[in-house]
Scaffold this motif. Sequence first.
Motif, mmCIF file in Angstrom:
data_model
loop_
_atom_site.group_PDB
_atom_site.id
_atom_site.type_symbol
_atom_site.label_atom_id
_atom_site.label_comp_id
_atom_site.label_asym_id
_atom_site.label_seq_id
_atom_site.Cartn_x
_atom_site.Cartn_y
_atom_site.Cartn_z
ATOM 1 N N ALA A 73 0.884 -0.929 -0.031
ATOM 2 C CA ALA A 73 -0.058 0.071 -0.437
ATOM 3 C C ALA A 73 0.728 1.424 0.164
ATOM 4 C CB ALA A 73 -1.243 -0.151 1.223
ATOM 5 N N THR A 74 2.469 1.206 -0.315
ATOM 6 C CA THR A 74 2.668 2.281 0.285
ATOM 7 C C THR A 74 2.230 2.942 -1.163
ATOM 8 O OG1 THR A 74 5.433 2.944 -0.351
ATOM 9 C CG2 THR A 74 4.833 0.749 -1.247
ATOM 10 N N ASP A 75 3.226 4.615 -1.024
ATOM 11 C CA ASP A 75 2.765 5.387 -1.871
ATOM 12 C C ASP A 75 4.425 5.645 -2.864
ATOM 13 O OD1 ASP A 75 3.889 7.170 -0.026
ATOM 14 O OD2 ASP A 75 2.632 8.745 -0.458
ATOM 15 N N GLU A 76 5.323 5.043 -2.123
ATOM 16 C CA GLU A 76 6.860 4.979 -2.988
ATOM 17 C C GLU A 76 6.347 3.954 -4.132
ATOM 18 O OE1 GLU A 76 8.788 7.037 -2.144
ATOM 19 O OE2 GLU A 76 7.193 8.212 -0.768
ATOM 20 N N ILE A 77 6.220 4.818 -4.829
ATOM 21 C CA ILE A 77 5.676 3.424 -6.197
ATOM 22 C C ILE A 77 6.706 3.303 -6.703
ATOM 23 C CG2 ILE A 77 4.879 3.728 -8.532
ATOM 24 C CD1 ILE A 77 2.740 4.937 -7.274
ATOM 25 N N ILE A 78 7.104 2.192 -6.995
ATOM 26 C CA ILE A 78 8.722 1.686 -8.109
ATOM 27 C C ILE A 78 7.973 2.120 -9.685
ATOM 28 C CG2 ILE A 78 10.631 -0.173 -8.795
ATOM 29 C CD1 ILE A 78 10.416 0.892 -5.586
ATOM 30 N N ALA A 79 7.020 1.883 -10.072
ATOM 31 C CA ALA A 79 6.811 1.916 -10.945
ATOM 32 C C ALA A 79 5.178 1.687 -11.426
ATOM 33 C CB ALA A 79 7.239 0.196 -12.526
ATOM 34 N N SER A 80 4.814 2.300 -12.466
ATOM 35 C CA SER A 80 3.423 1.653 -13.049
ATOM 36 C C SER A 80 2.790 1.848 -14.131
ATOM 37 C CB SER A 80 2.573 3.250 -12.231
ATOM 38 O OG SER A 80 3.199 4.386 -12.833
ATOM 39 N N CYS A 81 2.097 1.707 -14.495
ATOM 40 C CA CYS A 81 1.299 1.349 -15.763
ATOM 41 C C CYS A 81 -0.236 1.440 -15.550
ATOM 42 C CB CYS A 81 1.783 0.509 -16.919
ATOM 43 S SG CYS A 81 1.012 -1.266 -16.030
ATOM 44 N N GLU A 82 -1.244 1.214 -16.706
ATOM 45 C CA GLU A 82 -2.555 1.562 -17.080
ATOM 46 C C GLU A 82 -3.132 0.851 -17.953
ATOM 47 O OE1 GLU A 82 -3.272 6.346 -16.763
ATOM 48 O OE2 GLU A 82 -3.327 5.499 -19.024
ATOM 49 N N THR A 83 -4.588 -0.225 -17.612
ATOM 50 C CA THR A 83 -4.653 -0.602 -18.721
ATOM 51 C C THR A 83 -6.337 -0.728 -19.093
ATOM 52 O OG1 THR A 83 -5.657 -2.681 -17.028
ATOM 53 C CG2 THR A 83 -3.557 -2.882 -17.972
ATOM 54 N N TYR A 84 -6.814 -1.117 -20.341
ATOM 55 C CA TYR A 84 -7.637 -0.543 -20.726
ATOM 56 C C TYR A 84 -8.920 -2.092 -20.881
ATOM 57 C CZ TYR A 84 -6.718 4.810 -20.199
ATOM 58 O OH TYR A 84 -6.222 6.091 -19.722
ATOM 59 N N ARG A 85 -9.638 -2.069 -21.091
ATOM 60 C CA ARG A 85 -10.432 -3.326 -20.935
ATOM 61 C C ARG A 85 -11.149 -2.993 -22.037
ATOM 62 N NH1 ARG A 85 -12.337 -8.211 -18.331
ATOM 63 N NH2 ARG A 85 -14.770 -8.234 -19.371
#
Length: 385
Positions: A73-85
């Motif tokens: 649940a940390t807000d210290e994110i290592i990497a991110s992305c989004e998906t669209y169904r």
Amino acid sequence: MAAQHAAIPLHALTLERANPIQTRKAREVTWKEWHRGRTLEEWMKQYEEMDKCDFAANDRLTQWVLVPRDDPATDEIIASCETYRRKVALSTPPNTVSEPTMAVGYAIASVYVQPHLRKNGYATHMMRLMHHVLASPLGLPRFPEAWGPPPIEYFGDAILSCLYSDVGEFYTKCGPSPDTTGWRITSKRSTVWKTAGHTPTTHHGVELLDEAELKNLLVKDEELLLKELSHPLPPHNQDTAKRFTFLPADGPLNFQLKSSQLTAWRQPSGASAWPPEAYGAHFVSPFSSNIIFAGWTFELLPEPSRLIVTRMRCDDASLPKLISAALDVAVAARLEEVEVWGLPDELIEAATVSGGRTFERTKHWPSVAWYGPPGEEVQWANNEK
């Protein structure tokens, strides 16, 4: 200046569906690199508007974050992305006539690692894990033990996923296991017409479309796409690959339209209206009852500014009429180019005669990962912007 980062072992990381705080953080950090002149407030407002749209609502848009396994649940994110169904239609077996199969696919976007965290393999690992949250385990190799336990949250219903690579062949190396391929690059083809020297003219039978009219036409286009997938290819075409297409009225075109409208914050100098009211053109032929049209959006950055055709249905005789209408709109908006992605082979000659130049792009490469039967060949039909 960010503090020096101590690399985290990849097996100590996992992929999680972002909570609201993580979602906001992921969007804020991407603004720093992708803002294109917008303030953070404008950037976040754009996301708020996009979240309300049909292509994002009801959990069709999902934010994913790569985080430490012991602190998900940390807000210290290592990497991110989004998906669209998105809905996917699959063709029938060769030499048969039957209804196309409907399935689920995901478009992946906004893959991001902050600069001070790069060169640690985090993006590669996140994208490897992405296969395991989208597809059923039955369509994947066994989850590697060296990566630790698999992600807890997953969809498990994808027949495929796609993305557009701005980093060359990077994503082909991000497979669901160390020895498998990730996203395979498909067509890199673009055809461009310059607006310089174009003189707007009256096109008999061509009507410009506003947003509502284009969306209505896309529904009819979708019906035709399904019919085309239900029939075998003509005898001269020996391609046995399974064809798939995303349905234009389901989300892809609406996403492009909304994104274009929300990012049209800077009016080009001398533009008669901005953003333009026309989002497509429809050609009504006295000799044919076929639907002939093009739909488009607008991009100011990166330069050159352009009108991008996102969906087109035409033949070699009607292509010049639609492109000329698009050029008219682009000239009035003071845009520099009209661009089409993935123009079919049979239209290249007509495009060239009408002033178009066809080439392979160095960025934005459509790429697909297939989760169906191993070894099955697939072809992305209507592979447009």
